[in-house]
Motif scaffolding. Structure first.
Motif, mmCIF file in Angstrom:
data_model
loop_
_atom_site.group_PDB
_atom_site.id
_atom_site.type_symbol
_atom_site.label_atom_id
_atom_site.label_comp_id
_atom_site.label_asym_id
_atom_site.label_seq_id
_atom_site.Cartn_x
_atom_site.Cartn_y
_atom_site.Cartn_z
ATOM 1 N N GLU A 131 0.733 -1.173 -0.076
ATOM 2 C CA GLU A 131 -0.023 0.104 -0.066
ATOM 3 C C GLU A 131 0.918 1.219 0.046
ATOM 4 O O GLU A 131 0.200 2.463 -0.251
ATOM 5 N N ALA A 132 2.284 1.040 -0.062
ATOM 6 C CA ALA A 132 3.066 2.432 0.178
ATOM 7 C C ALA A 132 3.380 2.908 -1.047
ATOM 8 O O ALA A 132 3.399 2.491 -2.149
ATOM 9 N N GLU A 133 3.466 4.261 -1.155
ATOM 10 C CA GLU A 133 4.149 4.924 -2.255
ATOM 11 C C GLU A 133 5.538 4.963 -2.027
ATOM 12 O O GLU A 133 5.973 5.357 -1.188
ATOM 13 N N LEU A 134 6.257 4.616 -3.268
ATOM 14 C CA LEU A 134 7.673 4.383 -2.926
ATOM 15 C C LEU A 134 8.520 5.641 -3.467
ATOM 16 O O LEU A 134 8.191 6.064 -4.799
ATOM 17 N N TYR A 135 9.331 6.088 -2.879
ATOM 18 C CA TYR A 135 10.538 7.092 -3.479
ATOM 19 C C TYR A 135 11.763 6.528 -3.359
ATOM 20 O O TYR A 135 11.870 5.854 -2.360
ATOM 21 N N ALA A 136 12.743 6.927 -4.169
ATOM 22 C CA ALA A 136 14.000 6.377 -3.997
ATOM 23 C C ALA A 136 15.000 7.547 -4.564
ATOM 24 O O ALA A 136 14.799 8.543 -5.263
ATOM 25 N N CYS A 137 16.271 7.502 -3.923
ATOM 26 C CA CYS A 137 17.202 7.984 -3.952
ATOM 27 C C CYS A 137 18.645 7.376 -3.970
ATOM 28 O O CYS A 137 18.779 6.349 -3.294
ATOM 29 N N ALA A 138 19.552 7.708 -5.109
ATOM 30 C CA ALA A 138 21.055 6.930 -4.939
ATOM 31 C C ALA A 138 21.800 7.774 -5.805
ATOM 32 O O ALA A 138 21.573 8.605 -6.563
ATOM 33 N N PRO B 70 17.669 1.863 -13.342
ATOM 34 C CA PRO B 70 16.254 1.595 -13.803
ATOM 35 C C PRO B 70 15.316 0.919 -13.413
ATOM 36 O O PRO B 70 14.309 1.125 -13.524
ATOM 37 N N GLY B 71 15.704 -0.311 -12.594
ATOM 38 C CA GLY B 71 14.616 -1.129 -12.066
ATOM 39 C C GLY B 71 14.227 -0.280 -11.136
ATOM 40 O O GLY B 71 12.697 -0.222 -10.746
ATOM 41 N N ILE B 72 14.683 0.401 -10.229
ATOM 42 C CA ILE B 72 13.912 0.973 -9.054
ATOM 43 C C ILE B 72 13.476 2.338 -9.592
ATOM 44 O O ILE B 72 12.303 2.622 -9.193
ATOM 45 N N ALA B 73 13.989 3.138 -10.363
ATOM 46 C CA ALA B 73 13.361 4.216 -11.096
ATOM 47 C C ALA B 73 11.754 3.776 -11.570
ATOM 48 O O ALA B 73 11.051 4.615 -11.536
ATOM 49 N N ARG B 74 11.952 2.787 -12.315
ATOM 50 C CA ARG B 74 10.575 2.108 -12.636
ATOM 51 C C ARG B 74 9.478 1.967 -11.614
ATOM 52 O O ARG B 74 8.156 2.075 -12.082
ATOM 53 N N ILE B 75 9.785 1.392 -10.592
ATOM 54 C CA ILE B 75 8.936 1.194 -9.384
ATOM 55 C C ILE B 75 8.247 2.327 -8.787
ATOM 56 O O ILE B 75 7.226 2.530 -8.324
ATOM 57 N N ALA B 76 9.508 3.424 -8.609
ATOM 58 C CA ALA B 76 9.301 4.329 -7.656
ATOM 59 C C ALA B 76 8.263 5.463 -8.487
ATOM 60 O O ALA B 76 8.531 5.811 -9.409
ATOM 61 N N ALA B 77 7.577 6.238 -7.462
ATOM 62 C CA ALA B 77 6.866 7.283 -7.999
ATOM 63 C C ALA B 77 7.781 8.501 -8.326
ATOM 64 O O ALA B 77 7.413 9.368 -9.197
ATOM 65 N N ASP B 78 8.728 8.404 -7.733
ATOM 66 C CA ASP B 78 10.092 9.626 -8.167
ATOM 67 C C ASP B 78 11.399 8.846 -7.877
ATOM 68 O O ASP B 78 11.382 8.208 -6.846
ATOM 69 N N GLU C 27 12.002 15.003 2.868
ATOM 70 C CA GLU C 27 10.819 16.215 3.240
ATOM 71 C C GLU C 27 10.440 16.273 1.961
ATOM 72 O O GLU C 27 9.031 16.840 2.030
ATOM 73 N N SER C 28 10.903 16.694 1.069
ATOM 74 C CA SER C 28 10.291 17.405 -0.333
ATOM 75 C C SER C 28 9.250 16.197 -0.652
ATOM 76 O O SER C 28 8.215 16.428 -1.509
ATOM 77 N N VAL C 29 9.406 14.820 -0.519
ATOM 78 C CA VAL C 29 8.516 13.751 -0.987
ATOM 79 C C VAL C 29 7.587 13.406 0.344
ATOM 80 O O VAL C 29 6.647 12.330 0.252
ATOM 81 N N ASP C 30 7.399 14.114 1.527
ATOM 82 C CA ASP C 30 6.873 13.794 2.541
ATOM 83 C C ASP C 30 6.973 12.438 3.074
ATOM 84 O O ASP C 30 6.060 11.748 3.388
ATOM 85 N N ALA C 31 8.310 11.804 3.246
ATOM 86 C CA ALA C 31 8.596 10.534 3.471
ATOM 87 C C ALA C 31 8.112 10.207 4.983
ATOM 88 O O ALA C 31 8.410 11.126 5.923
ATOM 89 N N THR C 32 7.412 9.153 5.185
ATOM 90 C CA THR C 32 7.224 8.816 6.637
ATOM 91 C C THR C 32 8.167 7.694 7.201
ATOM 92 O O THR C 32 8.419 7.770 8.494
ATOM 93 N N ILE C 33 8.689 6.958 6.204
ATOM 94 C CA ILE C 33 9.514 5.780 6.786
ATOM 95 C C ILE C 33 10.707 5.941 5.528
ATOM 96 O O ILE C 33 10.483 6.064 4.328
#
Ligand code: AMP
Ligand code: GLY
Length: 430
Positions: free
Chosen positions: A25-32, A37-45, A62-68
């Motif tokens: 149920e989570a909205e996924l954001y990623a940074c690296a 390319p695999g992560i970028a495809r799954i993540a919302a940003d 903070e910019s993506v309102d991460a909770t976890i």
């Protein structure tokens, strides 16, 4: 509100974590640092960020309102990413800098085990002075493992009597100018990994995995971050008994009890010796490649593991599919000593067939995917037996493309697994 989960890190391990959260149920954001390319495809940003810079990561969180946040690699943990995220109100699933010393400072790790009487600690001594370490090597009666105390990406350890002679070991210590060296009893046996999910004083373990550290087939060549790994349809590996697995879990239990409020993954690397499991090291995060064995068979919702940890509860009981897995990495030519970065990688994703494809330290640019100095992508077979899983991974490698890249084809093959079994039987005098 849906949880906004920030994933930190861009390797194969993190692609596996992203997949584990994909259907939740989570909205996924990623940074690296690299655009996976695999992560970028799954993540919302996906944001390219220096992950050892806590301020930059917090700003993105903070910019993506991460909770976890889920911290994949060790370097951000050592940089204090969890401390910074927590201070900013984002729950980090990953230990704080001080707790991560269980991995980032091998001298601390050995003393911690000794002081808390955690079983499975080999004899060891720590040295701040290169010459004192060399004298110890001369005077010690047996073989030793030479370990820089700090992080070296799994590539800093030299084992006397295995990779180097005592003279070469001393030359290595003198040349490399490490601040602190740990010398410890050389352990003889078969290596395996048990990873535990830890939160609020409790832990849950995953099935054992065996990684292959050496670069070339037949366990030859330099140490790498890990060339590939396998797990069986049970908790144990074919060369282990249930009791061996339980002994490793007891060592993890004693460690979790001694750590004060550790959270995240505690990865135990063990040597199954004639006297049972001994600790080679602890890591403060999932293994890479081991996460690619464990997460595809995890049937419990990974998001639930994260939210229970955040909410102060014990982790849920974990369910794992009773399936074997084999993971094989394709790495740049020359890896790990002289890796060819910047080479274009051709991956035919459609041809991966039944295998799972995980992108690792590659960088997606406008005109394609390029190698970096580390491992490029992995293929994982999941099946009822190790042999079937191996065949799936191998078939997929053949068609998905490994041109210009290097693979250890022997990982998970019946004869290599049999050698592990024979080795342990021989040690046990059977
Ligand atoms: P580490 O970075 O601690 O995982 O060590 C890298 C590799 O060195 C391990 O996977 C082992 O193969 C080897 N190694 C480390 N410590 C020992 C030891 N005490 N005895 C034998 N081999 C070791
Ligand atoms: N596979 C070894 C590690 O992740 O350190």
């Amino acid at each position: 509100m849906r949880e906004h989960v920030l994933l930190i890190g861009g390797g194969g391990r993190e692609h596996a974590i992203a997949r584990a959260l994909e259907d939740s149920e989570a909205e996924l954001y990623a940074c690296a640092g690299n655009k996976n390319p695999g992560i970028a495809r799954i993540a919302a940003d996906f944001e390219t960020v220096e992950t050892t810079d806590p301020e930059a990561v917090v700003e993105y969180a903070e910019s993506v309102d991460a909770t976890i946040a889920v911290v994949g690699p060790e370097a951000p943990l050592e940089a204090g990413i969890s401390d910074a995220l927590e201070a900013a109100g984002v729950y980090p699933f990953g230990p704080k800098r001080d707790d991560a010393r269980i991995e980032t400072d091998k001298a601390f790790q050995r003393r911690f085990m000794r002081d808390h009487e955690v079983p499975g600690n080999p004899d060891f001594e720590t040295f701040d002075d290169a010459e004192a370490a060399c004298t110890f090597i001369d005077e010690y009666g047996g073989d030793l493992a030479i370990k820089p105390a700090g992080l070296t990406g799994g590539k800093g350890v030299k084992v006397v009597g295995d990779q180097v002679t005592a003279e070469e070991g001393k030359a290595y210590i003198r040349e490399s100018d490490y601040d602190r060296i740990v010398l410890e009893e050389r352990l003889i046996g078969e290596e395996f990994t048990v990873q535990a999910f830890v939160a609020n004083g409790e832990f849950r373990t995953a099935p054992a995995v065996q990684d292959h550290k050496r670069a070339y087939e037949g366990d030859e060549g330099p140490n790498t971050g890990g060339m590939g790994s396998y797990s069986d349809a049970t908790n144990e590996l074919p060369f282990m008994t249930e009791e061996d697995y339980d002994d490793a879990v007891s060592i993890i239990e004693a460690t979790v009890d001694a750590l004060d409020d550790y959270r995240g993954i505690l990865y135990g690397q063990f040597m199954l010796t004639a006297e049972g499991p001994k600790v080679i090291e602890f890591n403060a995060r999932f293994g890479d490649p081991e996460a690619m064995n464990t997460l595809p068979v995890l049937e419990t919702d990974f998001l639930e593991i994260l939210t229970t940890a955040r909410d102060g509860d014990a982790p849920p009981e974990l369910e794992f599919a009773e399936r074997a897995t084999v993971c094989k990495y394709a790495v740049p030519a020359g890896y790990p000593t002289d890796p060819e970065a910047g080479a274009k990688v051709q991956v035919d994703e459609e041809s991966a067939g039944d295998a799972l494809l995980y992108y690792a330290s590659v960088d997606q640019r406008d005109d394609g995917i390029y190698t970096t100095t580390s491992r490029s992508f992995a293929l994982v077979g999941v099946a009822d037996s190790i042999g079937e899983a191996e065949a799936i991974a191998e078939d997929a490698l053949a068609v998905a493309g490994e041109e210009g890249l290097h693979v250890r084809h022997d990982i998970g093959k019946a004869d290599l697994v049999q050698r592990r079994i024979d080795h342990v039987n021989e040690l046990r005098g059977e």
